[in-house]
Design an enzyme around this catalytic site. Structure first.
Site, mmCIF file in Angstrom:
data_model
loop_
_atom_site.group_PDB
_atom_site.id
_atom_site.type_symbol
_atom_site.label_atom_id
_atom_site.label_comp_id
_atom_site.label_asym_id
_atom_site.label_seq_id
_atom_site.Cartn_x
_atom_site.Cartn_y
_atom_site.Cartn_z
ATOM 1 N N SER A 203 0.831 -1.203 0.000
ATOM 2 C CA SER A 203 0.000 0.000 0.000
ATOM 3 C C SER A 203 0.863 1.249 0.000
ATOM 4 C CB SER A 203 -0.860 0.002 1.262
ATOM 5 O OG SER A 203 -1.475 1.258 1.441
ATOM 6 N N LYS B 92 2.250 -3.602 6.561
ATOM 7 C CA LYS B 92 2.576 -3.659 5.128
ATOM 8 C C LYS B 92 4.079 -3.429 4.934
ATOM 9 C CE LYS B 92 -1.466 -4.435 3.288
ATOM 10 N NZ LYS B 92 -1.730 -5.739 2.649
ATOM 11 N N TYR C 144 -1.740 -0.904 10.750
ATOM 12 C CA TYR C 144 -2.008 -1.459 9.413
ATOM 13 C C TYR C 144 -0.847 -1.149 8.464
ATOM 14 C CZ TYR C 144 -3.556 -1.224 4.595
ATOM 15 O OH TYR C 144 -3.597 -1.325 3.233
HETATM 16 N N1 UFG Z 1 -12.475 11.384 3.265
HETATM 17 C C1 UFG Z 1 -13.496 12.255 3.591
HETATM 18 N N2 UFG Z 1 -14.655 11.712 4.076
HETATM 19 C C2 UFG Z 1 -14.854 10.381 4.249
HETATM 20 C C3 UFG Z 1 -13.796 9.505 3.909
HETATM 21 C C4 UFG Z 1 -12.615 10.048 3.434
HETATM 22 O O1 UFG Z 1 -13.372 13.466 3.459
HETATM 23 O O2 UFG Z 1 -15.932 9.967 4.692
HETATM 24 C C5 UFG Z 1 -11.236 11.940 2.681
HETATM 25 C C6 UFG Z 1 -9.983 11.647 3.464
HETATM 26 O O3 UFG Z 1 -9.748 12.638 4.431
HETATM 27 C C7 UFG Z 1 -8.925 11.630 2.356
HETATM 28 C C8 UFG Z 1 -9.688 11.085 1.154
HETATM 29 O O4 UFG Z 1 -11.067 11.308 1.430
HETATM 30 O O5 UFG Z 1 -8.520 12.939 2.056
HETATM 31 C C9 UFG Z 1 -9.475 9.609 0.915
HETATM 32 O O6 UFG Z 1 -9.753 8.880 2.095
HETATM 33 P P1 UFG Z 1 -9.926 7.293 2.090
HETATM 34 O O7 UFG Z 1 -10.289 6.859 3.475
HETATM 35 O O8 UFG Z 1 -10.808 6.873 0.984
HETATM 36 O O9 UFG Z 1 -8.475 6.777 1.696
HETATM 37 P P2 UFG Z 1 -7.066 7.017 2.439
HETATM 38 O O10 UFG Z 1 -6.196 7.709 1.464
HETATM 39 O O11 UFG Z 1 -7.212 7.602 3.773
HETATM 40 O O12 UFG Z 1 -6.630 5.518 2.698
HETATM 41 C C10 UFG Z 1 -6.463 4.620 1.640
HETATM 42 C C11 UFG Z 1 -6.728 3.197 2.102
HETATM 43 C C12 UFG Z 1 -5.711 2.750 3.084
HETATM 44 C C13 UFG Z 1 -4.367 2.976 2.576
HETATM 45 C C14 UFG Z 1 -4.170 4.391 2.110
HETATM 46 C C15 UFG Z 1 -2.859 4.532 1.400
HETATM 47 O O13 UFG Z 1 -7.981 3.118 2.712
HETATM 48 O O14 UFG Z 1 -5.882 1.369 3.268
HETATM 49 O O15 UFG Z 1 -5.174 4.745 1.173
HETATM 50 O O16 UFG Z 1 -2.548 5.855 1.171
HETATM 51 F F1 UFG Z 1 -3.467 2.725 3.544
#
Ligand code: UFG
Length: 340
Positions: free
Chosen positions: A125, A155, A151
């Site tokens: 990841s 990885k 998590y």
């Molecule tokens: N976000 C919101 N509202 C939500 C969910 C997310 O505003 O309800 C925002 C987050 O702050 C972020 C973006 O949307 O800016 C993406 O968030 P995600 O949770 O979809 O994804 P992340 O980048 O946080 O995490 C993902 C995977 C992880 C992994 C990571 C690697 O879920 O497993 O990418 O960068 F580790």
């Protein structure tokens, strides 16, 4: 080739199984169904008209998995996707994350040794980078910067484990794929992401608001140093990601190597929501909330290494991903519980 997918009934696994079969490979799946459904594999079989042997078991059930491989083998390669992936849950229950994510990887290496399977592709990841020092992220960028959640640490540890294993046994061909943010669904609308409970990730959350299962999307911070103040990510269509796994298996080289799988294009939370509104024709209510702990302002990759080595690049846009995600969500509002 004949490829064993651990975690093959999950979101990325089912799309990868489909892409492998379409590329002419045979697929076997082992999955404990802890966050997936055998229905996904039934649908991949229906789409491809291929038989996909499925063992419902934990990858660490060594004898059961070995016998399954002997029955349906010989296996040429393993794609190891089985594991736990919820960042928040890993903070609350770190021991379980270390146990499952490292234990299953050890079991996969032991199976490879026992059955003389030379090739492994591991589901890593972009989270291993932690807070990016310089964007875009390259495979040789520093990892682990302010990486606080178990998590992501698992990885990173598994990447090290794999590098050591490949160093010790010159026959091994091991590739770690650092996924950026997988989104979208197969264009048929038959397979897609089916998170259990309320989604943690943005795209499935937005999809469930659009279909009426949830009220509104909380935007986690709009004061980041980004063009519109919301967080930027590199959203990669799951079918492009699946094609990346096919390329990794087909081009596996001796030793240990790492590849970013992303588009290289940053997309903000607000941009993703607008794209989904266009795709679905529905308006998506939002509410700005405080920043989520552990989130970085921006994360996107330099995807050139995979292009130069394999000729692979992401071909689908965020609009394509929203159209496909909406088709999946609107036809299966309750995920795999909705039979077609
Ligand atoms: N976000 C919101 N509202 C939500 C969910 C997310 O505003 O309800 C925002 C987050 O702050 C972020 C973006 O949307 O800016 C993406 O968030 P995600 O949770 O979809 O994804 P992340 O980048 O946080 O995490 C993902 C995977 C992880 C992994 C990571 C690697 O879920 O497993 O990418 O960068 F580790």
């Amino acid at each position: 080739m004949r490829v064993l997918l651990t975690g093959g009934a999950g979101y990325i696994g089912a799309h990868t199984a489909l892409a492998l079969v379409e590329a002419g490979h045979d697929v076997l799946v082992v999955d404990d169904m802890s966050n997936s459904s055998p229905e996904s594999i039934s649908r991949v079989q229906a789409l491809t008209e291929a038989a996909i042997p499925l063992l419902e078991a934990d990858v660490r059930a060594f004898v059961a998995v070995r016998d399954f491989v002997r029955r349906h083998g010989p296996v040429d390669a393993i794609i190891h996707l089985a594991g736990l992936k919820a960042v928040g849950e890993s903070v609350a229950d770190p021991v379980r994350y270390y146990d499952v994510n490292i234990g299953t990887s050890v079991a996969v290496l032991q199976l490879m040794a026992a059955e003389s399977i030379p090739t492994l592709v591991f589901s890593s990841s972009a989270t291993v980078y932690g807070e990016p020092e310089i964007l875009p992220l390259r495979e040789d960028s520093r990892t682990g910067i302010k990486l606080a959640n178990p998590y992501g640490k698992t990885k990173r540890i598994v990447e090290e484990l794999l590098a050591d294993a490949a160093h010790a046994d010159a026959r091994l061909r091991v590739t770690a794929l650092r996924y950026f943010n997988p989104v979208g669904a197969h264009a048929s609308g038959l397979i897609g992401e089916d998170p259990s409970g309320t989604p943690n990730n943005l795209m499935p959350y937005v999809a469930q608001v659009a279909v009426g299962r949830l009220d509104r999307v909380g935007i986690f911070g709009d004061d980041y140093p980004t063009p519109d103040g919301t967080g930027q990510r590199d959203y990669i269509h799951v079918m492009d990601l699946a094609a990346g796994h096919v390329a990794a298996v087909e081009n596996a080289r001796q030793g240990f190597d790492i590849y970013n799988l992303g588009t290289g294009i940053p997309v903000s939370v607000r941009e993703l929501i607008s794209a989904f509104e266009r795709a679905s024709g529905r308006s998506i209510p939002t509410e700005v909330l405080p920043r989520r702990e552990g989130d970085v302002p921006s994360s996107f990759c330099d995807p050139r290494k995979a292009l130069d080595s394999w000729g692979w690049s992401a071909r689908r846009t965020i609009d394509d991903a929203c159209v496909d995600s909406w088709r999946w969500q609107s036809r299966n509002p309750n995920g795999y519980a909705d039979r077609p």
